[in-house]
Design a protein around this motif. Structure first.
Motif, PDB file in Angstrom:
ATOM      1  N   GLU A 140       0.828  -1.201   0.000  1.00  0.00           N
ATOM      2  CA  GLU A 140       0.000   0.000   0.000  1.00  0.00           C
ATOM      3  C   GLU A 140       0.866   1.256   0.000  1.00  0.00           C
ATOM      4  O   GLU A 140       1.786   1.386   0.810  1.00  0.00           O
ATOM      5  CB  GLU A 140      -0.908  -0.005   1.231  1.00  0.00           C
ATOM      6  CG  GLU A 140      -1.821  -1.218   1.319  1.00  0.00           C
ATOM      7  CD  GLU A 140      -2.536  -1.309   2.639  1.00  0.00           C
ATOM      8  OE1 GLU A 140      -2.844  -0.247   3.227  1.00  0.00           O
ATOM      9  OE2 GLU A 140      -2.786  -2.437   3.097  1.00  0.00           O
ATOM     10  N   MET A 142       0.827   5.743  -1.498  1.00  0.00           N
ATOM     11  CA  MET A 142       0.063   6.874  -2.008  1.00  0.00           C
ATOM     12  C   MET A 142       0.677   7.322  -3.321  1.00  0.00           C
ATOM     13  O   MET A 142       1.898   7.392  -3.464  1.00  0.00           O
ATOM     14  CB  MET A 142       0.069   8.039  -1.019  1.00  0.00           C
ATOM     15  CG  MET A 142      -0.542   7.713   0.336  1.00  0.00           C
ATOM     16  SD  MET A 142      -2.305   7.384   0.254  1.00  0.00           S
ATOM     17  CE  MET A 142      -2.934   9.030  -0.140  1.00  0.00           C
ATOM     18  N   SER A 143      -0.172   7.629  -4.302  1.00  0.00           N
ATOM     19  CA  SER A 143       0.292   8.130  -5.593  1.00  0.00           C
ATOM     20  C   SER A 143      -0.657   9.230  -6.041  1.00  0.00           C
ATOM     21  O   SER A 143      -1.858   8.997  -6.180  1.00  0.00           O
ATOM     22  CB  SER A 143       0.329   6.995  -6.626  1.00  0.00           C
ATOM     23  OG  SER A 143       0.773   7.474  -7.882  1.00  0.00           O
ATOM     24  N   GLU A 146      -3.626   9.795  -3.775  1.00  0.00           N
ATOM     25  CA  GLU A 146      -4.641   8.754  -3.674  1.00  0.00           C
ATOM     26  C   GLU A 146      -4.004   7.435  -3.244  1.00  0.00           C
ATOM     27  O   GLU A 146      -2.873   7.125  -3.633  1.00  0.00           O
ATOM     28  CB  GLU A 146      -5.335   8.555  -5.028  1.00  0.00           C
ATOM     29  CG  GLU A 146      -6.084   9.775  -5.537  1.00  0.00           C
ATOM     30  CD  GLU A 146      -7.279  10.118  -4.663  1.00  0.00           C
ATOM     31  OE1 GLU A 146      -7.876   9.186  -4.098  1.00  0.00           O
ATOM     32  OE2 GLU A 146      -7.599  11.313  -4.544  1.00  0.00           O
ATOM     33  N   PRO A 147      -4.733   6.625  -2.447  1.00  0.00           N
ATOM     34  CA  PRO A 147      -4.198   5.317  -2.061  1.00  0.00           C
ATOM     35  C   PRO A 147      -4.127   4.368  -3.253  1.00  0.00           C
ATOM     36  O   PRO A 147      -5.058   4.302  -4.064  1.00  0.00           O
ATOM     37  CB  PRO A 147      -5.192   4.829  -1.001  1.00  0.00           C
ATOM     38  CG  PRO A 147      -6.447   5.578  -1.274  1.00  0.00           C
ATOM     39  CD  PRO A 147      -6.036   6.902  -1.828  1.00  0.00           C
ATOM     40  N   VAL A 176       2.424   2.701   3.415  1.00  0.00           N
ATOM     41  CA  VAL A 176       1.779   3.766   4.187  1.00  0.00           C
ATOM     42  C   VAL A 176       1.076   3.223   5.429  1.00  0.00           C
ATOM     43  O   VAL A 176       0.919   3.942   6.417  1.00  0.00           O
ATOM     44  CB  VAL A 176       0.779   4.569   3.325  1.00  0.00           C
ATOM     45  CG1 VAL A 176       1.506   5.273   2.195  1.00  0.00           C
ATOM     46  CG2 VAL A 176      -0.331   3.675   2.783  1.00  0.00           C
TER      47      VAL A 176
END
Length: 224
Positions: A140, A142-143, A146-147, A176
């Protein structure tokens, strides 16, 4: 909830990783009652000291060994650098200031030339283990705010728990879900050593981290 010692007892290194680098050791440090929050005078002092004495990563044998370890499982260390290599390259222009706990362990990482990560223990699911991925494990991150869930490449060395990958490519990038935040009060810190860093040097780095955290700790050394 298990005690720190009980949780540490469940940590393991898969034989597939031991075969890759039989000289590998991980010093695990569990710290409870931490004081989280933004950087403070103590974390700034340690970061400044680390910046002042940071070595050239091109000249240090421990960094060289970590690049070889990355190549051994198919990673390209110039594209995805071992964590301490990436930090040392930033020291000249200033190490990042993130939060108190992260800043403390980054300072120790640079000062002792050891890959070092910290994870929020309250967000772990089951024991910590180092293994080689089959490529289906969730990671997991963030990009673009957004997750996102990605998967490691098959054969990649990863730290994981029952819920998925907590750190990809040995010590390259943390997820994350378990990352330290300004609310973390229980954490596990992982110090990664190869042959160029002997046990005495690894223990010294661990002592400096424990001193910086200023709370009681429990430790365990995992050996390949």
């Amino acid at each position: 909830m298990s005690t720190a010692e009980e949780w540490l007892a469940g940590a393991s290194i898969d034989p597939s990783v031991s075969a890759l680098r039989p000289d590998y050791r991980a010093l695990l440090i569990v710290a409870e009652g931490l004081r989280p929050g933004p950087g403070d005078a103590r974390s700034e002092e340690l970061l400044a000291e680390a910046e002042a004495k940071a070595c050239d990563p091109e000249e240090h044998p421990h960094v060289a060994e970590w690049r070889e370890a990355f190549r051994a499982f198919g990673a390209k260390p110039k594209r995805t650098r071992p964590s301490v290599d990436a930090l040392l390259r930033r020291a000249g222009e200033g190490l990042p200031r993130i939060d108190r706990l992260t800043d403390l362990y980054n300072a120790v990482s640079v000062s002792h030339v050891v890959p070092l990560g910290g994870e929020d223990l309250d967000h772990y699911a089951g024991p910590l283990r180092l293994t080689r991925a089959d490529g289906t494990e969730p990671f997991e991150l963030m990009s673009g705010g957004e997750p996102v869930v990605e998967n490691p490449r098959p054969g990649e060395v990863v730290w994981r728990d029952d819920a998925g990958v907590t750190c990809r490519r040995w010590n390259w990038r943390q997820c994350v879900r378990t990352r330290l935040t300004t609310r973390t009060t229980r954490a596990v810190f992982i110090l990664d050593a190869l042959g160029a860093m002997d046990d005495a040097a690894l223990e010294a780095a661990g002592r400096d981290l424990a001193d910086a955290l200023e709370v009681p700790t429990a430790t365990r050394v995992l050996r390949a």
